[in-house]
Design a protein around this motif. Structure first.
Motif, PDB file in Angstrom:
ATOM      1  N   GLN A  97      27.633 -17.948  44.021  1.00 53.68           N
ATOM      2  CA  GLN A  97      27.434 -16.503  44.057  1.00 53.68           C
ATOM      3  C   GLN A  97      28.752 -15.767  43.815  1.00 53.68           C
ATOM      4  N   ALA A  98      29.826 -16.241  44.427  1.00 53.39           N
ATOM      5  CA  ALA A  98      31.129 -15.602  44.265  1.00 53.39           C
ATOM      6  C   ALA A  98      31.602 -15.685  42.816  1.00 53.39           C
ATOM      7  N   ALA A  99      31.380 -16.839  42.176  1.00 51.43           N
ATOM      8  CA  ALA A  99      31.798 -17.006  40.783  1.00 51.43           C
ATOM      9  C   ALA A  99      31.017 -16.075  39.856  1.00 51.43           C
ATOM     10  N   GLN A 100      29.719 -15.954  40.093  1.00 55.33           N
ATOM     11  CA  GLN A 100      28.900 -15.070  39.266  1.00 55.33           C
ATOM     12  C   GLN A 100      29.287 -13.600  39.484  1.00 55.33           C
ATOM     13  N   SER A 101      29.610 -13.246  40.720  1.00 53.18           N
ATOM     14  CA  SER A 101      30.029 -11.878  41.019  1.00 53.18           C
ATOM     15  C   SER A 101      31.364 -11.560  40.336  1.00 53.18           C
ATOM     16  N   GLU A 102      32.241 -12.551  40.316  1.00 50.80           N
ATOM     17  CA  GLU A 102      33.532 -12.381  39.647  1.00 50.80           C
ATOM     18  C   GLU A 102      33.330 -12.104  38.161  1.00 50.80           C
ATOM     19  N   LEU A 103      32.423 -12.842  37.534  1.00 48.78           N
ATOM     20  CA  LEU A 103      32.153 -12.632  36.116  1.00 48.78           C
ATOM     21  C   LEU A 103      31.502 -11.275  35.882  1.00 48.78           C
ATOM     22  N   SER A 104      30.591 -10.874  36.772  1.00 56.95           N
ATOM     23  CA  SER A 104      29.956  -9.558  36.637  1.00 56.95           C
ATOM     24  C   SER A 104      31.001  -8.452  36.673  1.00 56.95           C
ATOM     25  N   GLY A 105      31.935  -8.562  37.609  1.00 60.36           N
ATOM     26  CA  GLY A 105      32.982  -7.555  37.727  1.00 60.36           C
ATOM     27  C   GLY A 105      33.889  -7.528  36.518  1.00 60.36           C
ATOM     28  N   ALA A 106      34.246  -8.711  36.011  1.00 62.57           N
ATOM     29  CA  ALA A 106      35.134  -8.785  34.849  1.00 62.57           C
ATOM     30  C   ALA A 106      34.459  -8.196  33.615  1.00 62.57           C
ATOM     31  N   LEU A 107      33.180  -8.468  33.435  1.00 62.12           N
ATOM     32  CA  LEU A 107      32.450  -7.908  32.293  1.00 62.12           C
ATOM     33  C   LEU A 107      32.333  -6.391  32.411  1.00 62.12           C
ATOM     34  N   SER A 108      32.142  -5.889  33.612  1.00 60.00           N
ATOM     35  CA  SER A 108      32.066  -4.443  33.818  1.00 60.00           C
ATOM     36  C   SER A 108      33.380  -3.779  33.426  1.00 60.00           C
ATOM     37  N   ARG A 109      34.493  -4.382  33.832  1.00 59.94           N
ATOM     38  CA  ARG A 109      35.800  -3.824  33.484  1.00 59.94           C
ATOM     39  C   ARG A 109      36.046  -3.900  31.984  1.00 59.94           C
ATOM     40  N   LEU A 110      35.558  -4.965  31.356  1.00 55.19           N
ATOM     41  CA  LEU A 110      35.716  -5.098  29.910  1.00 55.19           C
ATOM     42  C   LEU A 110      34.968  -3.993  29.180  1.00 55.19           C
ATOM     43  N   LEU A 111      33.749  -3.682  29.613  1.00 57.03           N
ATOM     44  CA  LEU A 111      32.956  -2.654  28.955  1.00 57.03           C
ATOM     45  C   LEU A 111      33.552  -1.264  29.175  1.00 57.03           C
ATOM     46  N   VAL A 112      34.232  -1.069  30.303  1.00 54.07           N
ATOM     47  CA  VAL A 112      34.937   0.197  30.530  1.00 54.07           C
ATOM     48  C   VAL A 112      36.060   0.348  29.512  1.00 54.07           C
ATOM     49  N   VAL A 113      36.785  -0.736  29.268  1.00 54.38           N
ATOM     50  CA  VAL A 113      37.873  -0.717  28.295  1.00 54.38           C
ATOM     51  C   VAL A 113      37.344  -0.411  26.897  1.00 54.38           C
ATOM     52  N   VAL A 114      36.186  -0.965  26.580  1.00 52.08           N
ATOM     53  CA  VAL A 114      35.596  -0.781  25.252  1.00 52.08           C
ATOM     54  C   VAL A 114      35.357   0.693  24.943  1.00 52.08           C
ATOM     55  N   GLU A 115      35.068   1.496  25.972  1.00 51.57           N
ATOM     56  CA  GLU A 115      34.807   2.913  25.775  1.00 51.57           C
ATOM     57  C   GLU A 115      35.988   3.631  25.140  1.00 51.57           C
ATOM     58  N   ARG A 116      37.150   3.031  25.195  1.00 46.90           N
ATOM     59  CA  ARG A 116      38.350   3.659  24.660  1.00 46.90           C
ATOM     60  C   ARG A 116      38.609   3.280  23.199  1.00 46.90           C
ATOM     61  N   TYR A 117      37.683   2.517  22.609  1.00 47.06           N
ATOM     62  CA  TYR A 117      37.865   2.051  21.233  1.00 47.06           C
ATOM     63  C   TYR A 117      36.616   2.370  20.403  1.00 47.06           C
ATOM     64  N   PRO A 118      36.547   3.550  19.831  1.00 46.72           N
ATOM     65  CA  PRO A 118      35.368   3.969  19.057  1.00 46.72           C
ATOM     66  C   PRO A 118      35.017   3.011  17.915  1.00 46.72           C
ATOM     67  N   ASP A 119      36.033   2.485  17.238  1.00 47.39           N
ATOM     68  CA  ASP A 119      35.767   1.569  16.126  1.00 47.39           C
ATOM     69  C   ASP A 119      35.062   0.305  16.606  1.00 47.39           C
ATOM     70  N   LEU A 120      35.460  -0.180  17.772  1.00 48.01           N
ATOM     71  CA  LEU A 120      34.827  -1.371  18.341  1.00 48.01           C
ATOM     72  C   LEU A 120      33.388  -1.068  18.729  1.00 48.01           C
ATOM     73  N   LYS A 121      33.165   0.084  19.352  1.00 47.47           N
ATOM     74  CA  LYS A 121      31.815   0.457  19.775  1.00 47.47           C
ATOM     75  C   LYS A 121      30.877   0.574  18.581  1.00 47.47           C
ATOM     76  N   ALA A 122      31.440   0.919  17.401  1.00 51.47           N
ATOM     77  CA  ALA A 122      30.623   1.088  16.203  1.00 51.47           C
ATOM     78  C   ALA A 122      30.413  -0.225  15.452  1.00 51.47           C
ATOM     79  N   ASN A 123      31.118  -1.280  15.865  1.00 50.19           N
ATOM     80  CA  ASN A 123      31.013  -2.567  15.194  1.00 50.19           C
ATOM     81  C   ASN A 123      29.626  -3.169  15.425  1.00 50.19           C
ATOM     82  N   ALA A 124      28.974  -3.572  14.340  1.00 53.31           N
ATOM     83  CA  ALA A 124      27.597  -4.064  14.420  1.00 53.31           C
ATOM     84  C   ALA A 124      27.489  -5.326  15.277  1.00 53.31           C
ATOM     85  N   GLN A 125      28.454  -6.225  15.137  1.00 49.39           N
ATOM     86  CA  GLN A 125      28.407  -7.466  15.909  1.00 49.39           C
ATOM     87  C   GLN A 125      28.567  -7.172  17.398  1.00 49.39           C
ATOM     88  N   PHE A 126      29.479  -6.256  17.728  1.00 49.86           N
ATOM     89  CA  PHE A 126      29.656  -5.901  19.136  1.00 49.86           C
ATOM     90  C   PHE A 126      28.398  -5.249  19.691  1.00 49.86           C
TER      91      PHE A 126
END
Length: 204
Positions: A97-126
């Motif tokens: 459970q702790a390992a899965q929670s750690e990954l959930s938190g890391a992915l959440s922080r990654l998606l927050v960072v993505v908001e600062r990159y419009p070109d990445l957000k527009a990328n079809a693969q992303f």
């Protein structure tokens, strides 16, 4: 004498049915089924991480810390042996459970960072990977909810009288479950700061 040969098993079956034996077995099988679905969805998410990290890395060369956190969190998830027997080991379940929670938190922080990159957000693969990740997170929530309900019903049967006597005789023990605190943390969406400027390279 012949009558006793079939009457005795019949009486035994009736007694076992009335004292919760069949219910315990049925609920135990349901837990196994629901747990396998939880593991399947978590594995689906873990499989998405490498491609997601690679795509993000191509656009966010100054976000190494966040990318490293996601990669390490996925590694920690892979280090925990996700087996059907995990639900019978409280300590191992908490580690999972702790390992899965750690990954959930890391992915959440990654998606927050993505908001600062419009070109990445527009990328079809992303966009495709993000849609798959969002769908998987929804399926994880559903699968976890069904597992939690199944364990609650089973654990109640194991603890209450008279089925608790049957549980003791036949070795049925309570199963590990996800904590309320963990559920609340997963249900809480990350805070996105749209005003944060994209990081700039250091001057040369």
């Amino acid at each position: 004498m012949n009558r006793l040969l079939w009457v005795a098993p019949l009486l035994a079956a009736l007694l076992l049915s009335g004292c919760g034996y069949n219910t315990l077995n049925s609920q135990d099988e349901r837990i196994k089924s629901e747990w396998s679905k939880v593991l399947s969805e978590y594995q689906r998410r873990a499989d998405l991480v490498p491609n997601l990290v690679n795509v993000v890395k191509g656009y966010t060369q100054y976000e190494e810390k966040v990318l490293k956190e996601v990669t390490e969190a996925r590694s920690h998830v892979g280090a925990v042996a996700a087996t059907p027997e995990l639900v019978n080991d409280e300590a191992a379940f908490r580690k999972f459970q702790a390992a899965q929670s750690e990954l959930s938190g890391a992915l959440s922080r990654l998606l927050v960072v993505v908001e600062r990159y419009p070109d990445l957000k527009a990328n079809a693969q992303f966009q495709d990977l993000q849609a798959q990740l969002e769908g998987t997170e929804n399926r994880i929530t559903v699968a976890r909810g069904r597992y939690i309900e199944a364990v609650q019903q089973y654990n109640t049967t194991v603890r209450v009288f008279p089925s608790n006597l049957t549980a003791m005789v036949f070795g049925f023990k309570t199963k590990a479950n996800f904590s309320v605190e963990n559920e609340a943390a997963i249900a809480k969406p990350p805070t996105v700061d749209f005003s944060a400027p994209a990081p700039q390279p250091s001057g040369n």
